[in-house]
Design an enzyme around this catalytic site. Structure first.
Site, PDB file in Angstrom:
ATOM      1  N   GLU A  24       0.831  -1.200   0.000  1.00  0.00           N
ATOM      2  CA  GLU A  24       0.000   0.000   0.000  1.00  0.00           C
ATOM      3  C   GLU A  24       0.864   1.248   0.000  1.00  0.00           C
ATOM      4  OE1 GLU A  24      -1.310   1.730   3.697  1.00  0.00           O
ATOM      5  OE2 GLU A  24      -1.338  -0.285   4.576  1.00  0.00           O
ATOM      6  N   LYS A 158      -5.110  -2.627  13.518  1.00  0.00           N
ATOM      7  CA  LYS A 158      -4.426  -1.568  14.266  1.00  0.00           C
ATOM      8  C   LYS A 158      -4.932  -1.544  15.712  1.00  0.00           C
ATOM      9  CE  LYS A 158      -3.459   1.374  10.280  1.00  0.00           C
ATOM     10  NZ  LYS A 158      -4.076   0.576   9.191  1.00  0.00           N
TER      11      LYS A 158
END
Length: 301
Positions: A24, A158
């Site tokens: 990414e 996360k």
């Protein structure tokens, strides 16, 4: 027709059958300051090369979907200002309007699939934000995993997220969540959590076979491989808990919402840990890249 271009290295890999690993670009534009962002991106790309695969960092530049970035393009993206943060909802509009944007997990999965890339390494996926029962703030990454056939290697979701709800949603969506080499799902900066993984696999070959079987059975979606951060780099969950709580309280007080939440929280945690979170982040991304390369090689063989 989709305006899409391949770097020279990626084009050569496609022509010669060398396995590719998608990366990414939001970690470059929204995750770290220049020049550390570009330096880290190059280190991660080199980790993939050394493991025997070819990296394909993905971004939209001036309306063209780039699969693999040349050195000057990576430098320019690392210094660009006001770069859009692209997900499923806006990647097509960005391309159509000639814009520039960095890809999130969801957008990178879409681009990887278009380019015929089956393995993708990232830091951590997005998920259900704390307080989502009021805000309905849930990342598009979760639905993307349920519909796009790419195996994503991450250190879990996360740690700023509501982790139990995130993995409950993934279960509901039918996404395989695989813990690599352990029975617990890792928690991003921390190698373990209180969550038992629904699946455990101890080799890249097993992970690749599972994805191939999903394809053979006509099952939609990819897999999430949760790869624990190396022990020497991890930050214990009990150390992080009060820091994350403080950052979340500050975000709420400042009424920060939507796509601005994650960058704000990561920056505040970086400040509150005196940079330790960034060091851990780099270590886990590199670790994930190496595993993703092994999976890509196994998928190709």
């Amino acid at each position: 027709m989709i305006p899409m271009t391949f770097s020279a290295e990626v084009a050569n890999a496609r022509a010669t059958g060398v396995p590719l690993v998608a990366l990414e670009s939001t970690i470059i534009t929204h995750g770290m300051p220049f020049p550390q962002n570009v330096e880290t991106a190059r280190i991660v790309e080199d980790d993939i090369r050394q493991a025997g695969a070819v990296p394909a960092t993905i971004a939209v530049i001036n309306g063209t979907l780039h699969v693999g970035l040349e050195a000057d393009e990576l430098d320019a993206l690392g210094q660009a200002k006001d770069v859009a943060k692209l997900s499923r909802a806006d990647i097509a509009a960005c391309i159509a309007s000639g814009g520039t944007g960095a890809t999130t997990v969801a957008a990178t999965m879409i681009a990887a699939h278009l380019a015929g890339i089956h393995a993708f390494a990232t830091g951590g996926i997005g998920g259900v934000h704390k307080g989502a029962e009021d805000s309905f703030d849930i990342s598009a990454d979760l639905h993307e995993l349920a519909q796009t056939p790419v195996t994503v290697v991450a250190a879990g979701a996360k740690a700023i997220l509501d982790l139990p709800k995130t993995f409950e949603v993934l279960e509901t969506l039918g996404v395989p969540v695989i813990a690599y080499g352990q029975d617990m799902i890792p928690a991003f900066w921390s190698a373990t959590s209180e969550m038992v993984a629904p699946l455990r696999m101890d080799s890249a070959v097993d992970i690749a076979r599972a994805q191939q079987m999903r394809t053979a059975m006509g099952l939609k979606g990819g897999q999430l491989v949760t790869n624990p951060i190396p022990a020497e780099a991890e930050i214990p969950a009990e150390t992080l808990a009060p820091i994350i709580a403080q950052a979340l309280a500050e975000a709420d007080a400042q009424k920060i919402s939507a796509k601005a939440v994650t960058p704000f929280l990561l920056q505040r945690i970086f400040e509150l840990t005196e940079g330790r979170s960034l060091t851990a982040n780099i270590a886990l991304v590199r670790n994930n890249a190496q595993l993703a390369a092994q999976i890509a090689i196994s998928l190709a063989s």
